[in-house]
Scaffold this motif. Structure first.
Motif, PDB file in Angstrom:
ATOM      1  N   ASP A   1       0.791  -1.220   0.000  1.00 37.92           N
ATOM      2  CA  ASP A   1       0.000   0.000   0.000  1.00 37.92           C
ATOM      3  C   ASP A   1       0.822   1.268   0.000  1.00 37.92           C
TER       4      ASP A   1
ATOM      5  N   ALA B   1      -1.419   4.141   0.802  1.00 38.48           N
ATOM      6  CA  ALA B   1      -1.881   4.394   2.169  1.00 38.48           C
ATOM      7  C   ALA B   1      -1.189   5.622   2.751  1.00 38.48           C
TER       8      ALA B   1
ATOM      9  N   ALA C   1      -3.192   8.867   3.760  1.00 37.05           N
ATOM     10  CA  ALA C   1      -3.124   9.344   5.137  1.00 37.05           C
ATOM     11  C   ALA C   1      -2.680  10.800   5.187  1.00 37.05           C
TER      12      ALA C   1
ATOM     13  N   ALA D   1      -5.636  12.894   4.217  1.00 34.98           N
ATOM     14  CA  ALA D   1      -6.640  12.875   5.277  1.00 34.98           C
ATOM     15  C   ALA D   1      -6.170  13.718   6.449  1.00 34.98           C
ATOM     16  N   TRP D   2      -4.884  13.655   6.700  1.00 36.16           N
ATOM     17  CA  TRP D   2      -4.364  14.418   7.834  1.00 36.16           C
ATOM     18  C   TRP D   2      -4.503  15.920   7.600  1.00 36.16           C
TER      19      TRP D   2
ATOM     20  N   ALA E   1      -7.669  16.891   8.928  1.00 36.60           N
ATOM     21  CA  ALA E   1      -7.972  16.259  10.209  1.00 36.60           C
ATOM     22  C   ALA E   1      -7.938  17.278  11.339  1.00 36.60           C
TER      23      ALA E   1
ATOM     24  N   ALA F   1     -11.781  12.308   9.708  1.00 42.44           N
ATOM     25  CA  ALA F   1     -10.583  12.368   8.874  1.00 42.44           C
ATOM     26  C   ALA F   1      -9.358  11.968   9.689  1.00 42.44           C
ATOM     27  N   TRP F   2      -9.382  12.366  10.943  1.00 44.12           N
ATOM     28  CA  TRP F   2      -8.254  12.028  11.797  1.00 44.12           C
ATOM     29  C   TRP F   2      -8.116  10.504  11.954  1.00 44.12           C
TER      30      TRP F   2
ATOM     31  N   ILE G   1      -8.467   8.240   9.861  1.00 40.61           N
ATOM     32  CA  ILE G   1      -7.753   7.608   8.746  1.00 40.61           C
ATOM     33  C   ILE G   1      -6.527   8.415   8.340  1.00 40.61           C
ATOM     34  N   ALA G   2      -6.086   9.271   9.249  1.00 46.58           N
ATOM     35  CA  ALA G   2      -4.929  10.115   8.938  1.00 46.58           C
ATOM     36  C   ALA G   2      -3.632   9.455   9.355  1.00 46.58           C
ATOM     37  N   HIS G   3      -3.577   8.170   9.215  1.00 45.58           N
ATOM     38  CA  HIS G   3      -2.351   7.431   9.524  1.00 45.58           C
ATOM     39  C   HIS G   3      -2.322   6.187   8.630  1.00 45.58           C
ATOM     40  N   PRO G   4      -1.169   5.948   7.995  1.00 43.32           N
ATOM     41  CA  PRO G   4      -1.101   4.837   7.036  1.00 43.32           C
ATOM     42  C   PRO G   4      -1.582   3.507   7.608  1.00 43.32           C
TER      43      PRO G   4
ATOM     44  N   VAL H   1      -5.310   3.481   7.680  1.00 46.44           N
ATOM     45  CA  VAL H   1      -5.853   3.357   6.327  1.00 46.44           C
ATOM     46  C   VAL H   1      -5.835   1.893   5.908  1.00 46.44           C
ATOM     47  N   GLN H   2      -4.742   1.234   6.187  1.00 47.40           N
ATOM     48  CA  GLN H   2      -4.634  -0.163   5.787  1.00 47.40           C
ATOM     49  C   GLN H   2      -5.612  -1.040   6.552  1.00 47.40           C
TER      50      GLN H   2
ATOM     51  N   VAL I   1      -8.516  -0.143   7.769  1.00 48.83           N
ATOM     52  CA  VAL I   1      -9.862   0.097   7.248  1.00 48.83           C
ATOM     53  C   VAL I   1     -10.046  -0.610   5.907  1.00 48.83           C
ATOM     54  N   ARG I   2      -9.055  -0.487   5.060  1.00 46.90           N
ATOM     55  CA  ARG I   2      -9.157  -1.152   3.760  1.00 46.90           C
ATOM     56  C   ARG I   2      -9.252  -2.664   3.929  1.00 46.90           C
TER      57      ARG I   2
ATOM     58  N   ILE J   1     -12.707  -3.587   5.063  1.00 46.62           N
ATOM     59  CA  ILE J   1     -13.692  -3.427   3.999  1.00 46.62           C
ATOM     60  C   ILE J   1     -13.598  -4.601   3.031  1.00 46.62           C
TER      61      ILE J   1
ATOM     62  N   LEU K   1       0.408  -6.205   9.543  1.00 45.60           N
ATOM     63  CA  LEU K   1       1.096  -4.924   9.674  1.00 45.60           C
ATOM     64  C   LEU K   1       2.448  -5.128  10.346  1.00 45.60           C
TER      65      LEU K   1
END
Lengths: 114, 114
Positions: free
Chosen positions: A26, A29, A33, A36-37, A40, B36-37, B39-42, B45-46, B48-49, B52, B66
DNA sequence: TCCTGTTATCGTTGATCTACGATAGACGGT
DNA sequence: ACCGTCTATCGTAGATCAACGATAACAGGA
């Protein structure tokens, strides 16, 4: 932050290979991020919304719209500019900020793809 | 995230009382920024993805995906859970995480409305 | 040239994030 | 009951953020 290579760990991890592990490294990602930040923080959300609604705005107007000191707003603008979401062009002694549509679209597509 | 000093300090600040508080309340900006906060970190984000794409996932699997320590992943999961983007239900000794679609849709609509 | 207005940057303070190891708590199996 | 597994929480250290005032940089007008 996340400096260890995830790919190396993946290569060494074969035990749960029943799934077609699609945990991509990713590279997006990180980019996601970062975007998004940028939004944020409530102040930055408001700045982005303001610029979207007004097409363009000088720094002073933005300061007047927020309950923050000028230096603080300037920092938020810097963060937004670094994320690429907004652009600022010098207009005499003032600086006129506007949205950078391509980057905004990138953020939208990232979220949409979730 | 930032509410503490703004409101508290404004209430205690009398010297600039010439103009009534013109800060746009914008309650949605706070909520938007909070989402937004999340998902404001890689790593988040991973996560959540991953959720999903897989509908559900126990904590251990996420940790395996991870390059982070289990405790760190647990903290990220906590942040995501507090944002409402994901849910976790206990399943015996394990905890199964899944996406919370309504909140995800809320995030999407916020971004879409930009 | 000097002054004024506008914006960016500096320096500081306190709060929060991120990461980790260590440890505690909960559950199932033996 | 005991033990091993799984997850959450604690405690800590270092980095970064957010806020402010003060100050520097810069362009334009008197």
């Amino acid at each position: 932050m996340v400096k260890r290579s995830s790919t190396a760990k993946l290569a060494a991890k074969k035990k749960c290979s029943t799934d077609p592990v699609k945990l991509t490294p990713d590279p997006t990602a990180e980019e996601f991020a970062k975007l998004a930040w940028a939004i944020a923080h409530p102040a930055r959300v408001q700045i982005v919304r303001l610029l979207i609604g007004r097409e363009a705005c000088v720094c002073g107007e933005i300061v007047d719209c927020l309950p923050l000191a000028q230096s603080t707003v300037s920092q938020h603008l810097k963060i937004l500019k670094e994320s690429g979401l907004i652009q600022g062009e010098v207009d005499g002694p003032k600086v006129c900020y506007c949205i950078n549509p391509p980057q905004l679209e990138k953020l939208k597509s990232f979220v949409k793809a979730l």
